[in-house]
Write a protein that holds these residues in place. Structure first.
Motif, PDB file in Angstrom:
ATOM      1  N   GLN A  34      40.810 -69.605  41.949  1.00 43.46           N
ATOM      2  CA  GLN A  34      40.270 -70.566  42.900  1.00 43.46           C
ATOM      3  C   GLN A  34      39.885 -69.936  44.230  1.00 43.46           C
ATOM      4  OE1 GLN A  34      40.053 -74.357  42.390  1.00 43.46           O
ATOM      5  NE2 GLN A  34      39.782 -73.258  40.468  1.00 43.46           N
ATOM      6  N   THR A  35      40.695 -68.995  44.708  1.00 39.11           N
ATOM      7  CA  THR A  35      40.473 -68.437  46.045  1.00 39.11           C
ATOM      8  C   THR A  35      39.653 -67.149  46.032  1.00 39.11           C
ATOM      9  OG1 THR A  35      42.496 -67.106  46.015  1.00 39.11           O
ATOM     10  CG2 THR A  35      42.690 -69.387  46.801  1.00 39.11           C
ATOM     11  N   GLY A  36      39.658 -66.454  44.911  1.00 39.77           N
ATOM     12  CA  GLY A  36      39.004 -65.150  44.855  1.00 39.77           C
ATOM     13  C   GLY A  36      39.848 -64.039  45.452  1.00 39.77           C
ATOM     14  N   ILE A  37      41.083 -64.355  45.890  1.00 37.82           N
ATOM     15  CA  ILE A  37      41.983 -63.350  46.457  1.00 37.82           C
ATOM     16  C   ILE A  37      42.779 -62.744  45.307  1.00 37.82           C
ATOM     17  CG2 ILE A  37      43.868 -62.899  48.057  1.00 37.82           C
ATOM     18  CD1 ILE A  37      42.963 -65.365  49.646  1.00 37.82           C
ATOM     19  N   GLU A  38      42.495 -61.508  44.967  1.00 34.29           N
ATOM     20  CA  GLU A  38      43.094 -60.905  43.776  1.00 34.29           C
ATOM     21  C   GLU A  38      44.366 -60.125  44.062  1.00 34.29           C
ATOM     22  OE1 GLU A  38      40.146 -58.654  41.726  1.00 34.29           O
ATOM     23  OE2 GLU A  38      38.893 -60.416  41.290  1.00 34.29           O
ATOM     24  N   GLU A  39      44.541 -59.665  45.295  1.00 33.33           N
ATOM     25  CA  GLU A  39      45.729 -58.886  45.640  1.00 33.33           C
ATOM     26  C   GLU A  39      46.856 -59.851  46.009  1.00 33.33           C
ATOM     27  OE1 GLU A  39      48.674 -56.675  46.915  1.00 33.33           O
ATOM     28  OE2 GLU A  39      47.652 -57.707  48.557  1.00 33.33           O
ATOM     29  N   GLU A  40      48.001 -59.749  45.336  1.00 31.23           N
ATOM     30  CA  GLU A  40      49.026 -60.777  45.452  1.00 31.23           C
ATOM     31  C   GLU A  40      49.662 -60.839  46.835  1.00 31.23           C
ATOM     32  OE1 GLU A  40      51.812 -61.436  42.333  1.00 31.23           O
ATOM     33  OE2 GLU A  40      50.363 -60.960  40.750  1.00 31.23           O
ATOM     34  N   GLU A  41      49.810 -59.711  47.518  1.00 33.00           N
ATOM     35  CA  GLU A  41      50.373 -59.751  48.868  1.00 33.00           C
ATOM     36  C   GLU A  41      49.400 -60.431  49.832  1.00 33.00           C
ATOM     37  OE1 GLU A  41      53.321 -59.162  50.376  1.00 33.00           O
ATOM     38  OE2 GLU A  41      54.022 -59.094  48.296  1.00 33.00           O
ATOM     39  N   GLU A  42      48.112 -60.169  49.652  1.00 35.35           N
ATOM     40  CA  GLU A  42      47.116 -60.848  50.483  1.00 35.35           C
ATOM     41  C   GLU A  42      47.119 -62.349  50.185  1.00 35.35           C
ATOM     42  OE1 GLU A  42      42.264 -60.941  51.273  1.00 35.35           O
ATOM     43  OE2 GLU A  42      43.142 -59.434  49.936  1.00 35.35           O
ATOM     44  N   LEU A  43      47.257 -62.694  48.908  1.00 36.68           N
ATOM     45  CA  LEU A  43      47.322 -64.100  48.531  1.00 36.68           C
ATOM     46  C   LEU A  43      48.539 -64.764  49.174  1.00 36.68           C
ATOM     47  CD1 LEU A  43      46.190 -66.440  46.789  1.00 36.68           C
ATOM     48  CD2 LEU A  43      47.674 -65.614  44.933  1.00 36.68           C
TER      49      LEU A  43
END
Length: 306
Positions: A34-43
């Motif tokens: 949904q967000t396009g944020i793939e890096e989990e820490e950034e998410l």
């Protein structure tokens, strides 16, 4: 002044605690998509920022505890029926009441519910706006209509008896609505989670009657959700305070069934499926006002027109 009609009385506001952040793998997969944020820490940083902004709007416990990451609608026993209605019933309207960020609507759309048949409502439009920030969407990229309003305000929703036959006039255009009143007798699915427990016994009955008047009389139409319950109907004195020192009123499974089948709807008009589930809440055991050894329960339920 606090408004007890809408659960707006003062609540215990605890500091945010990022150690409560623990989304499961399915939630992470959904949020990445949904967000396009793939890096989990950034998410995680993104979600903590969204949580902080929402907590400033109003410090609901469910926001502090990251319950908006649970995608609980998709885990309800009746969720498959919801998706089936969306796919098989032409124009089946799905209304999410107290929708907050719209995360449950987004999950239903992700799973195949027609986006053009969805609508959300909440007391605060700020939560819906934060939802766009959360999911990195806009009203154009996620064109689900949202209506701000107090569920007990007749201008927003005037309670009506359950419909016995479908309305004969053409359905309204969802994007043109300014209140829920034109939807009375037209909604195929109503979702109301973490909502009923905000109100006292009388308020819960009023809310149930208001939602019943929105529900389509077509067999299979459904209201579903979850909220705090107890093994015995009554006040939850083991957790204090709830609102202005008033303990939370909770139904049990039997009283919840009786409320819908025989009080809100005439007996035999609906099927009520309800279970009381114990929930593990280690985050609550050190909260002021929670008695040692307190056990926590949720009613998980659906009400289906026959």
């Amino acid at each position: 002044m606090d408004d007890l009609r809408t659960g707006e009385a003062k609540v215990l506001s605890l500091p945010l605690d990022d150690t409560l952040y623990s989304p499961d793998s399915n939630t992470v997969e959904f949020l990445i998509a949904q967000t396009g944020i793939e890096e989990e820490e950034e998410l995680k940083r993104h979600i903590l920022s969204v949580q902080a902004a929402a907590y400033e709007v109003y410090p609901y416990t469910c926001i502090r505890q990251f319950l908006f990451l649970d995608l609980r609608l998709s885990k309800l026993p009746a969720y498959d029926h919801l998706l089936t209605l969306g796919k098989e019933r032409p124009g089946a309207i799905f209304l999410d009441v107290a929708c907050c960020f719209g995360n449950d609507i987004r999950k239903a759309v992700y799973d195949g519910y027609p986006i053009g048949n969805c609508i959300g409502t909440d007391l605060r439009a700020a939560f819906w706006d934060i939802g766009h920030e959360f999911f990195k969407s806009t009203p154009e990229t996620f064109p689900v209509p949202f209506i701000q309003g107090d569920i007990f305000d007749p201008a927003h929703l005037e309670a009506a008896p359950p419909f016995e036959t479908p309305p004969t006039e053409p359905p309204p255009q969802l994007s043109a609505l300014t209140s829920l009143n034109p939807l009375r007798g037209r909604v195929s699915v109503i979702h109301a989670s973490a909502f009923f427990h905000l109100f006292d016994e009388e308020g819960q009955l009023r809310l149930a009657r208001a939602l019943a008047g929105l529900l389509s009389p077509v067999p299979g139409s459904m209201i579903l959700g979850w909220h705090v319950g107890r093994p015995e109907k009554g006040f939850r004195y083991e957790v204090m305070p709830h609102r202005q020192g008033i303990p939370m009123f909770c139904h049990n499974a039997a009283s919840w069934r009786e409320l819908w089948d025989g009080v809100v709807f005439a007996e035999g008009m609906v099927r009520v499926d309800v279970v009381l589930q114990e929930t593990m809440r280690p985050d609550w055991h050190k909260v002021p006002g929670v008695a040692p050894g307190t056990r926590f329960y949720a009613l998980v339920w659906s009400v289906t027109r026959l």
